[in-house]
Design a protein around this motif. Sequence first.
Motif, PDB file in Angstrom:
ATOM      1  N   GLY A  94      28.690  45.550  36.074  1.00 48.75           N
ATOM      2  CA  GLY A  94      30.015  44.802  36.047  1.00 48.75           C
ATOM      3  C   GLY A  94      30.774  45.228  34.781  1.00 48.75           C
TER       4      GLY A  94
ATOM      5  N   SER B 216      37.012  41.216  40.715  1.00 48.99           N
ATOM      6  CA  SER B 216      37.347  42.683  40.916  1.00 48.99           C
ATOM      7  C   SER B 216      38.742  42.552  40.686  1.00 48.99           C
ATOM      8  CB  SER B 216      36.911  43.278  41.819  1.00 48.99           C
ATOM      9  OG  SER B 216      35.752  43.437  42.151  1.00 48.99           O
TER      10      SER B 216
ATOM     11  N   TYR C 233      33.084  46.543  39.548  1.00 51.06           N
ATOM     12  CA  TYR C 233      31.580  46.388  39.743  1.00 51.06           C
ATOM     13  C   TYR C 233      31.247  47.674  40.602  1.00 51.06           C
ATOM     14  CZ  TYR C 233      32.116  41.402  38.848  1.00 51.06           C
ATOM     15  OH  TYR C 233      32.593  40.127  38.020  1.00 51.06           O
TER      16      TYR C 233
END
Length: 353
Positions: A50, A121, A134
């Motif tokens: 991430g 996201s 990610y």
Amino acid sequence: MGANGSSAIQVNFNHPNLFYFAGEQISGNIAFQNTEEKLILDAIFLECVGELGYTTLEHRHYHDKDGHHRTEQYTKYHQIPFLNFRIAVAQPQYGQREIILYHGQHSWPFEFVLPACLPPSLIPPTTSYPYVKYYTRIVLDKPWYKPNAKQVFPLTIFPRVNILHIAGGQQQMPFSNENRKKIRLQGCLMRGGVVPGDKISIHINLQNPKRTEIKKIEASLIQHRQVAHSCHAETIFRLDLPDLRDFNDTELQRTFDLIVPAIYLSPTYTYMSQSCSVTLGVSINYELILDVKVRGLFTDFKISVPVIVGTEPISAEQQLMNNPIQIPIASAPVFEYDEPPPSYDAVVTNQKM
């Protein structure tokens, strides 16, 4: 992406659209077609990454060709991994130092559970910075004298945000404003929270005692995203309220339904990440802007109302299953494999703190 053009890596995920909620299990199978007679590897592993991206304005000093001291401003780009763990998919058998794969098809299963607390996201991905992204990365770790083969798979990850359990998610949101010609627009959002594919219902009471011509009322849903001090405003939709063009009656009371696109939308969320002794914040917020366009000078005015965008009670995954979006493969930072990333347990522990 193959290994020197002689092999191919394919991964089947338990969610074909690569969408996951924080705390969910990611599992699947890695298929590797080896076209060489024999391939020697140190290990095969999967990484889950991430990453936060943001920009800052910096200053640097230099001397020009005449020797004069100069200062210039420039944009510095930051890519900070806040989640990075590695899972061994295949290792040398006991007593051996290497993995030997012969010509043909090979496969290995994998599974792991995402931490329960993760930022979403940033969707839609229409701007390079700021971002939260990610991806999983499959690495065939070759001996030191040969380049590793890697394959990157972008993921979309959202935290679960239930508008039934958030303050303001089910409440009416009142608003009011007027201009110097005594045009007054007041009303409310019938419900402060929505999910993609849902509707924003707004009730308006428009008072126009001087019968001034109102050219139109424009409604816009704006997503505000911020990573560290880097900000971006994204327009989700913009439309004119129907039957209000060149309006000059004295009053109007009406409810309008504005449809939120049935696409992936990052939910309203705030997250703090600790990286290298620096705290980095991520926030996503939405507002509905009503822009009243009035005939004359300095007569336009606006109203801003906060909107909460969630993922539930309507499951975003179920709702969007038939409407997948294409996300470009993230440009991954280079990691030095000689210095292993934090363990999965350490990451989970840090996320819970």
